[in-house]
Design an enzyme around this catalytic site. Structure first.
Site, PDB file in Angstrom:
ATOM      1  NE  ARG A 220      -3.723  -2.463   1.149  1.00 39.99           N
ATOM      2  CZ  ARG A 220      -4.764  -2.749   1.915  1.00 39.99           C
ATOM      3  NH1 ARG A 220      -5.312  -1.797   2.659  1.00 39.99           N
ATOM      4  NH2 ARG A 220      -5.296  -3.947   1.920  1.00 39.99           N
ATOM      5  CD  GLU A 222      -1.592   2.922   4.094  1.00 36.64           C
ATOM      6  OE1 GLU A 222      -1.985   4.084   4.275  1.00 36.64           O
ATOM      7  OE2 GLU A 222      -2.350   1.936   4.042  1.00 36.64           O
ATOM      8  NE  ARG A 228      -4.002   2.810  12.810  1.00 37.54           N
ATOM      9  CZ  ARG A 228      -4.014   4.134  12.948  1.00 37.54           C
ATOM     10  NH1 ARG A 228      -3.084   4.733  13.671  1.00 37.54           N
ATOM     11  NH2 ARG A 228      -4.939   4.861  12.368  1.00 37.54           N
ATOM     12  CG  HIS A 229      -1.100   2.854   8.235  1.00 36.91           C
ATOM     13  ND1 HIS A 229      -1.640   3.643   9.211  1.00 36.91           N
ATOM     14  CD2 HIS A 229      -2.143   2.248   7.601  1.00 36.91           C
ATOM     15  CE1 HIS A 229      -2.959   3.530   9.174  1.00 36.91           C
ATOM     16  NE2 HIS A 229      -3.295   2.690   8.222  1.00 36.91           N
ATOM     17  CD  GLU A 361      -8.976  -2.086  10.074  1.00 42.11           C
ATOM     18  OE1 GLU A 361      -9.338  -0.900   9.977  1.00 42.11           O
ATOM     19  OE2 GLU A 361      -8.651  -2.787   9.099  1.00 42.11           O
ATOM     20  CB  SER A 364     -11.525  -5.196   7.726  1.00 45.35           C
ATOM     21  OG  SER A 364     -10.720  -5.083   6.602  1.00 45.35           O
ATOM     22  NE  ARG A 412      -2.368  -2.130  11.090  1.00 43.31           N
ATOM     23  CZ  ARG A 412      -3.304  -1.356  10.599  1.00 43.31           C
ATOM     24  NH1 ARG A 412      -4.572  -1.558  10.923  1.00 43.31           N
ATOM     25  NH2 ARG A 412      -2.990  -0.374   9.789  1.00 43.31           N
TER      26      ARG A 412
HETATM   27  P1  AMO Z   1      -8.055  -3.968   4.693  1.00 42.04           P
HETATM   28  O1  AMO Z   1      -7.685  -2.937   3.709  1.00 42.04           O
HETATM   29  O2  AMO Z   1      -8.832  -3.525   5.904  1.00 42.04           O
HETATM   30  O3  AMO Z   1      -8.941  -5.102   4.025  1.00 42.04           O
HETATM   31  O4  AMO Z   1      -6.761  -4.725   5.178  1.00 42.04           O
HETATM   32  C1  AMO Z   1      -6.841  -5.850   6.005  1.00 42.04           C
HETATM   33  C2  AMO Z   1      -5.881  -5.745   7.180  1.00 42.04           C
HETATM   34  O5  AMO Z   1      -4.560  -5.596   6.704  1.00 42.04           O
HETATM   35  C3  AMO Z   1      -3.815  -4.768   7.575  1.00 42.04           C
HETATM   36  N1  AMO Z   1      -3.285  -3.625   6.827  1.00 42.04           N
HETATM   37  C4  AMO Z   1      -2.084  -3.058   7.040  1.00 42.04           C
HETATM   38  N2  AMO Z   1      -1.104  -3.337   7.907  1.00 42.04           N
HETATM   39  C5  AMO Z   1      -0.015  -2.565   7.883  1.00 42.04           C
HETATM   40  N3  AMO Z   1       0.179  -1.539   7.038  1.00 42.04           N
HETATM   41  C6  AMO Z   1      -0.767  -1.205   6.141  1.00 42.04           C
HETATM   42  N4  AMO Z   1      -0.556  -0.202   5.300  1.00 42.04           N
HETATM   43  C7  AMO Z   1      -1.971  -1.987   6.124  1.00 42.04           C
HETATM   44  N5  AMO Z   1      -3.117  -1.938   5.399  1.00 42.04           N
HETATM   45  C8  AMO Z   1      -3.884  -2.945   5.833  1.00 42.04           C
HETATM   46  C9  AMO Z   1      -4.750  -4.322   8.678  1.00 42.04           C
HETATM   47  C10 AMO Z   1      -6.108  -4.517   8.049  1.00 42.04           C
HETATM   48  O6  AMO Z   1      -7.107  -4.751   9.012  1.00 42.04           O
HETATM   49  N6  AMO Z   1      -9.420  -7.221   1.144  1.00 42.04           N
HETATM   50  C11 AMO Z   1      -9.736  -6.721   2.466  1.00 42.04           C
HETATM   51  C12 AMO Z   1      -9.883  -7.831   3.473  1.00 42.04           C
HETATM   52  C13 AMO Z   1     -11.087  -8.700   3.214  1.00 42.04           C
HETATM   53  O7  AMO Z   1     -12.207  -8.164   3.207  1.00 42.04           O
HETATM   54  O8  AMO Z   1     -10.918  -9.905   3.020  1.00 42.04           O
HETATM   55  C14 AMO Z   1      -8.638  -5.758   2.898  1.00 42.04           C
HETATM   56  O9  AMO Z   1      -7.574  -5.682   2.318  1.00 42.04           O
HETATM   57  O10 AMO Z   1      -4.564  -5.169   9.785  1.00 42.04           O
END
Ligand code: AMO
Length: 438
Positions: A220, A222, A228-229, A361, A364, A412
């Protein structure tokens, strides 16, 4: 064939040096963790992958060669030592190895720019700049031993439950989780993207295997620089045919309980190094709807409209009220990605959930749209062009079961298990907007 001449043997590793071996000769290899010089006697803490043990060198008992090797010794040198195990109540772990032979196998350049013993505290940026040295600190290595247990426990759990492990492409043609956080890559003469999640492929694969899981890296772009990202994270994903939100929430909470049990069972030493206590969790986890959470926030003086996203501040408030694992369900459809199923009785609400730990979080997921025309409609509503999803949409023409799934941020989860507050601590070589090296 050329081989580096082997001038050493290894009979034991550091953690095996116990008082029970009293009087026995042992041969060890490893790194010099710390040297203490008391004049006539030198203590060397020898570190290998298993742990640390104390080597005691009485200068008067050493040969000239041994003595000069000892004088030359510096931190992080790779050494070979042999000696006699001796019970020593004053030593770390009640035992030491009395040095007989010492050889330097690889000299480290001195001074080491970073204190591996942790006596000189360093900020996260310095630590990450010298990551390979930072990882040699016992408590930092412990994090990745816990991660190894957790990953094994996750695989074990899914295999027992009849899931098939999948590996989906990491170079993809279209965004799945919103266009803003996409990394473009030059793909021959066109632009491709690094996968943000395995979303579309895992859904498609339910038509083949019914229950699938993937543990893999996702990307991502970000912009937000938070604790946490990161730009590259590890996700544990599942997707199940003939399942809804409740079925997959049930799988998720049982998985978390299983992983915690495995870490408690296998990593007592690591948890103690990390100063982390873990307790088995009670199931089922608490479940709240988005609407209930809006009400809780209102009571705390935080007035949000239906449809507003919970930001860091809101999650902090909720985390204080729920200092544990809990689910939030039924988010507004418009805040969720296009593939999430709106509720039949009220399409403004979606069959979605997040798993939280306090303010964080962790995962999801939700029930997915399994009807092609509804999916096309949702794509358009989110400003996306169904043309770009042609190959994905076509799969819906050939028998698409009702399905649901989730994505769990493994890093996480590791933050929670090891009680670290910055995600960068639980990733070997983290990537964020400001860090591409080491
Ligand atoms: P989502 O975008 O909420 O859902 O991502 C799912 C989980 O991935 C982790 N996460 C991250 N951890 C660290 N850095 C990041 N930049 C980051 N982005 C996400 C989080 C988050 O809860 N396809 C859906 C999931 C689904 O519905 O099956 C999805 O990607 O812990």
């Amino acid at each position: 064939m050329f081989l580096v001449k082997k001038t050493w043997i290894r009979t034991h590793v550091a953690r095996q040096i116990k008082p029970e071996l009293n009087g026995q000769e042992v041969h060890l290899v490893g790194w010099v963790h710390e040297i203490r010089d008391l004049g006539g006697i030198k203590f060397i803490l020898l570190r290998d992958a298993s742990g640390i043990c104390q080597i005691t060198a009485k200068k008067s008992e050493l040969s000239k060669d041994e003595l000069s090797a000892l004088e030359e010794l510096g931190n992080e040198d790779v050494v070979y030592v042999s000696g006699i195990v001796s019970e020593e109540p004053k030593a770390r772990l009640g035992v030491e190895v009395r040095l007989k032979k010492l050889g330097i196998l690889s000299k480290a350049r001195q001074p080491i720019p970073y204190d591996v013993t942790g006596k000189v505290p360093a900020g996260i940026d310095t630590r990450l700049n010298y990551r390979i040295l930072d990882l040699r600190k016992p408590e930092n290595r412990a994090i990745f031993r816990v991660a190894t247990t957790a990953l094994e426990a996750i695989r074990e759990f899914f295999l027992k439950e009849g899931f098939v492990e999948i590996r989906t492409p990491k170079i993809i043609a279209t965004a799945t989780e919103g266009g803003a956080a996409l990394f473009p890559v030059q793909y021959f003469d066109r632009t491709a993207y690094l996968a943000q999640s395995p979303q579309l492929y895992k859904e498609q694969l339910t038509t083949v295997f019914e229950k699938v899981f993937e543990i893999g890296p996702f990307f991502r772009a970000e912009e937000s620089h938070t604790r946490r990202h990161v730009s590259e994270f590890t996700s544990v994903d599942i997707e199940m045919a003939f399942a809804d939100i409740y079925d997959v929430m049930n799988v998720l909470e049982r998985l978390i309980a299983h992983v915690i049990d495995a870490v408690i069972k296998n990593n007592a030493e690591e948890l103690s190094l990390l100063n982390a206590t873990l307790k088995p969790i009670q199931l089922p986890l608490k479940r709240f709807t988005y609407k209930e959470m809006l009400e809780e926030l209102r009571k705390e003086g935080r007035e949000l409209k239906w449809g507003d996203d919970f930001g860091t501040e809101e999650n902090r408030i909720l985390g204080k009220k729920h200092p544990y694992y809990y689910f939030i369900t039924h988010f507004p459809t418009k805040t969720k990605p296009f593939y999430i199923q709106p509720c039949e009785e009220d399409p403004e609400v979606s069959e979605s959930f997040d798993l939280m730990y306090q303010w964080l979080e962790l995962a999801s997921g939700g029930t997915r749209i399994s009807d092609r025309s509804l999916l096309e409609k949702r794509l358009k509503e989110q400003g996306l062009n169904p043309e770009n999803f042609k190959s994905h949409l076509s799969v819906f023409d050939y028998g698409m079961p009702v399905h649901a799934g989730w994505g769990l941020g493994f890093d996480r989860l590791m933050m929670v298990l090891t009680r670290r507050t910055n995600i960068r601590e639980v990733i070997l070589f983290p990537r964020d907007k400001f860090r591409l090296e080491p």
